[in-house]
Design a protein around this motif. Sequence first.
Motif, PDB file in Angstrom:
ATOM      1  N   GLY A 194       0.832  -1.201   0.000  1.00 22.28           N
ATOM      2  CA  GLY A 194       0.000   0.000   0.000  1.00 22.28           C
ATOM      3  C   GLY A 194       0.866   1.250   0.000  1.00 22.28           C
ATOM      4  O   GLY A 194       0.623   2.208  -0.749  1.00 22.28           O
ATOM      5  N   LEU A 195       1.894   1.221   0.794  1.00 17.08           N
ATOM      6  CA  LEU A 195       2.794   2.371   0.914  1.00 17.08           C
ATOM      7  C   LEU A 195       3.481   2.709  -0.420  1.00 17.08           C
ATOM      8  O   LEU A 195       3.729   3.871  -0.725  1.00 17.08           O
ATOM      9  N   VAL A 196       3.795   1.679  -1.206  1.00 17.63           N
ATOM     10  CA  VAL A 196       4.454   1.947  -2.491  1.00 17.63           C
ATOM     11  C   VAL A 196       3.435   2.018  -3.644  1.00 17.63           C
ATOM     12  O   VAL A 196       3.802   2.042  -4.817  1.00 17.63           O
ATOM     13  N   GLY A 197       2.157   2.016  -3.292  1.00 19.67           N
ATOM     14  CA  GLY A 197       1.101   2.206  -4.292  1.00 19.67           C
ATOM     15  C   GLY A 197       0.785   0.973  -5.121  1.00 19.67           C
ATOM     16  O   GLY A 197       0.330   1.088  -6.259  1.00 19.67           O
ATOM     17  N   LEU A 198       1.026  -0.228  -4.551  1.00 22.00           N
ATOM     18  CA  LEU A 198       0.806  -1.443  -5.331  1.00 22.00           C
ATOM     19  C   LEU A 198      -0.075  -2.465  -4.614  1.00 22.00           C
ATOM     20  O   LEU A 198       0.010  -3.666  -4.888  1.00 22.00           O
ATOM     21  N   ALA A 199      -0.944  -1.982  -3.734  1.00 21.36           N
ATOM     22  CA  ALA A 199      -1.789  -2.905  -2.969  1.00 21.36           C
ATOM     23  C   ALA A 199      -2.621  -3.785  -3.893  1.00 21.36           C
ATOM     24  O   ALA A 199      -2.882  -4.949  -3.589  1.00 21.36           O
ATOM     25  N   ASP A 200      -2.999  -3.257  -5.049  1.00 20.92           N
ATOM     26  CA  ASP A 200      -3.865  -4.017  -5.955  1.00 20.92           C
ATOM     27  C   ASP A 200      -3.090  -4.992  -6.851  1.00 20.92           C
ATOM     28  O   ASP A 200      -3.682  -5.687  -7.661  1.00 20.92           O
ATOM     29  N   ARG A 201      -1.753  -5.050  -6.706  1.00 26.05           N
ATOM     30  CA  ARG A 201      -0.972  -5.952  -7.556  1.00 26.05           C
ATOM     31  C   ARG A 201      -0.412  -7.144  -6.794  1.00 26.05           C
ATOM     32  O   ARG A 201       0.480  -7.840  -7.287  1.00 26.05           O
ATOM     33  N   ALA A 202      -0.920  -7.407  -5.596  1.00 31.76           N
ATOM     34  CA  ALA A 202      -0.375  -8.471  -4.744  1.00 31.76           C
ATOM     35  C   ALA A 202      -0.347  -9.828  -5.443  1.00 31.76           C
ATOM     36  O   ALA A 202       0.541 -10.646  -5.215  1.00 31.76           O
ATOM     37  N   LYS A 203      -1.315 -10.067  -6.322  1.00 25.77           N
ATOM     38  CA  LYS A 203      -1.394 -11.376  -6.962  1.00 25.77           C
ATOM     39  C   LYS A 203      -0.734 -11.415  -8.346  1.00 25.77           C
ATOM     40  O   LYS A 203      -0.771 -12.439  -9.032  1.00 25.77           O
ATOM     41  N   SER A 204      -0.151 -10.294  -8.749  1.00 24.95           N
ATOM     42  CA  SER A 204       0.552 -10.273 -10.037  1.00 24.95           C
ATOM     43  C   SER A 204       1.917 -10.943  -9.913  1.00 24.95           C
ATOM     44  O   SER A 204       2.472 -11.045  -8.821  1.00 24.95           O
ATOM     45  N   TYR A 205       2.440 -11.357 -11.070  1.00 27.64           N
ATOM     46  CA  TYR A 205       3.804 -11.885 -11.113  1.00 27.64           C
ATOM     47  C   TYR A 205       4.728 -10.786 -11.635  1.00 27.64           C
ATOM     48  O   TYR A 205       4.288  -9.914 -12.386  1.00 27.64           O
ATOM     49  N   PRO A 206       6.010 -10.833 -11.243  1.00 33.22           N
ATOM     50  CA  PRO A 206       6.929  -9.775 -11.648  1.00 33.22           C
ATOM     51  C   PRO A 206       6.871  -9.445 -13.147  1.00 33.22           C
ATOM     52  O   PRO A 206       6.868  -8.269 -13.515  1.00 33.22           O
ATOM     53  N   ARG A 228       9.396  -0.956  -7.072  1.00 32.02           N
ATOM     54  CA  ARG A 228       8.603  -0.598  -5.887  1.00 32.02           C
ATOM     55  C   ARG A 228       8.290  -1.836  -5.053  1.00 32.02           C
ATOM     56  O   ARG A 228       8.244  -1.761  -3.827  1.00 32.02           O
ATOM     57  N   VAL A 229       8.107  -2.986  -5.697  1.00 35.55           N
ATOM     58  CA  VAL A 229       7.939  -4.241  -4.946  1.00 35.55           C
ATOM     59  C   VAL A 229       9.221  -4.535  -4.158  1.00 35.55           C
ATOM     60  O   VAL A 229       9.177  -4.909  -2.972  1.00 35.55           O
ATOM     61  N   GLU A 264       9.780   6.605 -18.238  1.00 37.65           N
ATOM     62  CA  GLU A 264       8.419   6.933 -17.760  1.00 37.65           C
ATOM     63  C   GLU A 264       8.082   6.327 -16.396  1.00 37.65           C
ATOM     64  O   GLU A 264       7.112   6.731 -15.766  1.00 37.65           O
ATOM     65  N   THR A 265       8.892   5.349 -15.936  1.00 38.66           N
ATOM     66  CA  THR A 265       8.572   4.769 -14.626  1.00 38.66           C
ATOM     67  C   THR A 265       9.530   5.239 -13.523  1.00 38.66           C
ATOM     68  O   THR A 265       9.348   4.896 -12.357  1.00 38.66           O
ATOM     69  N   VAL A 266      10.536   6.016 -13.899  1.00 43.27           N
ATOM     70  CA  VAL A 266      11.502   6.520 -12.907  1.00 43.27           C
ATOM     71  C   VAL A 266      10.794   7.350 -11.835  1.00 43.27           C
ATOM     72  O   VAL A 266      11.034   7.200 -10.638  1.00 43.27           O
ATOM     73  N   GLY A 267       9.875   8.211 -12.286  1.00 43.23           N
ATOM     74  CA  GLY A 267       9.212   9.148 -11.377  1.00 43.23           C
ATOM     75  C   GLY A 267       8.466   8.452 -10.243  1.00 43.23           C
ATOM     76  O   GLY A 267       8.484   8.924  -9.107  1.00 43.23           O
ATOM     77  N   SER A 268       7.844   7.295 -10.554  1.00 45.01           N
ATOM     78  CA  SER A 268       7.052   6.612  -9.516  1.00 45.01           C
ATOM     79  C   SER A 268       7.961   6.087  -8.403  1.00 45.01           C
ATOM     80  O   SER A 268       7.579   6.073  -7.234  1.00 45.01           O
ATOM     81  N   VAL A 269       9.168   5.666  -8.768  1.00 46.81           N
ATOM     82  CA  VAL A 269      10.105   5.164  -7.757  1.00 46.81           C
ATOM     83  C   VAL A 269      10.654   6.325  -6.925  1.00 46.81           C
ATOM     84  O   VAL A 269      10.726   6.254  -5.690  1.00 46.81           O
ATOM     85  N   LEU A 270      10.981   7.421  -7.593  1.00 45.38           N
ATOM     86  CA  LEU A 270      11.493   8.581  -6.859  1.00 45.38           C
ATOM     87  C   LEU A 270      10.428   9.127  -5.908  1.00 45.38           C
ATOM     88  O   LEU A 270      10.750   9.565  -4.805  1.00 45.38           O
ATOM     89  N   SER A 271       9.159   9.068  -6.338  1.00 42.15           N
ATOM     90  CA  SER A 271       8.154   9.635  -5.444  1.00 42.15           C
ATOM     91  C   SER A 271       7.926   8.727  -4.225  1.00 42.15           C
ATOM     92  O   SER A 271       7.659   9.223  -3.135  1.00 42.15           O
ATOM     93  N   VAL A 272       8.106   7.409  -4.384  1.00 38.37           N
ATOM     94  CA  VAL A 272       8.080   6.518  -3.215  1.00 38.37           C
ATOM     95  C   VAL A 272       9.220   6.891  -2.259  1.00 38.37           C
ATOM     96  O   VAL A 272       9.047   6.948  -1.036  1.00 38.37           O
ATOM     97  N   MET A 273      10.384   7.190  -2.810  1.00 34.42           N
ATOM     98  CA  MET A 273      11.526   7.539  -1.954  1.00 34.42           C
ATOM     99  C   MET A 273      11.294   8.866  -1.226  1.00 34.42           C
ATOM    100  O   MET A 273      11.640   9.011  -0.054  1.00 34.42           O
TER     101      MET A 273
END
Length: 260
Positions: A138-150, A160-161, A186-195
């Motif tokens: 939830g903290l890294v914004g991926l609560a809805d992906r718990a059942k996904s595979y990498p 983020r996982v 395009e995905t760099v920003g999401s990781v930086l914002s978690v940090m």
Amino acid sequence: MRRVGLLTVDRQMRPSLQIVSLSKRFGHLTILRDISLSVMPGELVCLIGPSGSGKSTLLRCCNRLEELSGGDILIEGRNIYSGTARDLKTLRAHTGMVFQSFNLYPHLDVLANVTLAQRKALGRTRKEAEAKALDMLGLVGLADRAKSYPAQLSGGQQQRVAIARALALDPTLMLFDEPTSALDPETVGSVLSVMRNLKTRGMTMLVVTHEMSFAREAADRVVFMDGGMIVEEGPPEAIFGAPQMERTQAFLSRLSKPVG
Ligand SMILES: Nc1ncnc2c1ncn2[C@@H]1O[C@H](COP(=O)(O)OP(=O)(O)O)[C@@H](O)[C@H]1O
Ligand SMILES: [Mg+2]
């Protein structure tokens, strides 16, 4: 138990991470020389410098992935190179490390990836570990992906996982080694914002990065390394705005040159 008075003050002033006169040789090559650096609780320190300057080796020393040639490293006041194997396991659990490559298990779903180390390193039950994992996802914004595979996730989501996996072990300190270098822009920003979010929550972080705009705006302190030494350190305004050393100036001006 919490004590009041001087003891509490002492604890607050104690660095989370203290590197004292560290040196590291590989054979007769000296890779790190006389490095001293402290990171205070809640501080975000960015480590910058050219490739080969020893940044990754320094981070690896902080998690005891290398043996030292000289000097000491203390985490929460404890010398990490003097403990037993059991101390080492605890140290690794409580020092979260995030690498450029996320190293998730491809055959396990996200929830299992974030649960595994908690059960192995901390002995948590499945139920405890899953509750913690869902919290951290939830903290890294991926609560809805718990059942996904990498493989079903973008690079930024996978990273983020990996961050959630490290956080689930209740680290006192997070070490990041170029966490966004392998990602699509395009995905760099999401990781930086978690940090950034972790910083506002008071996490202590030492971050090797090439993202100068992140270092400039999020770091409390920036450390410039070159040739296995700390050349200069200071607040981001000073390092980026008015670097004192010629080597820092040269490095930063190379970076600001337009590419192509
Ligand atoms: N296991 C090793 N054996 C020998 N040399 C190494 C080893 N690991 C790193 N080095 C050398 O140490 C230097 C610093 O590497 P590294 O810490 O990866 O720098 P950076 O992360 O700043 O790019 C480089 O010259 C690298 O070749
Ligand atoms: Mg490196």
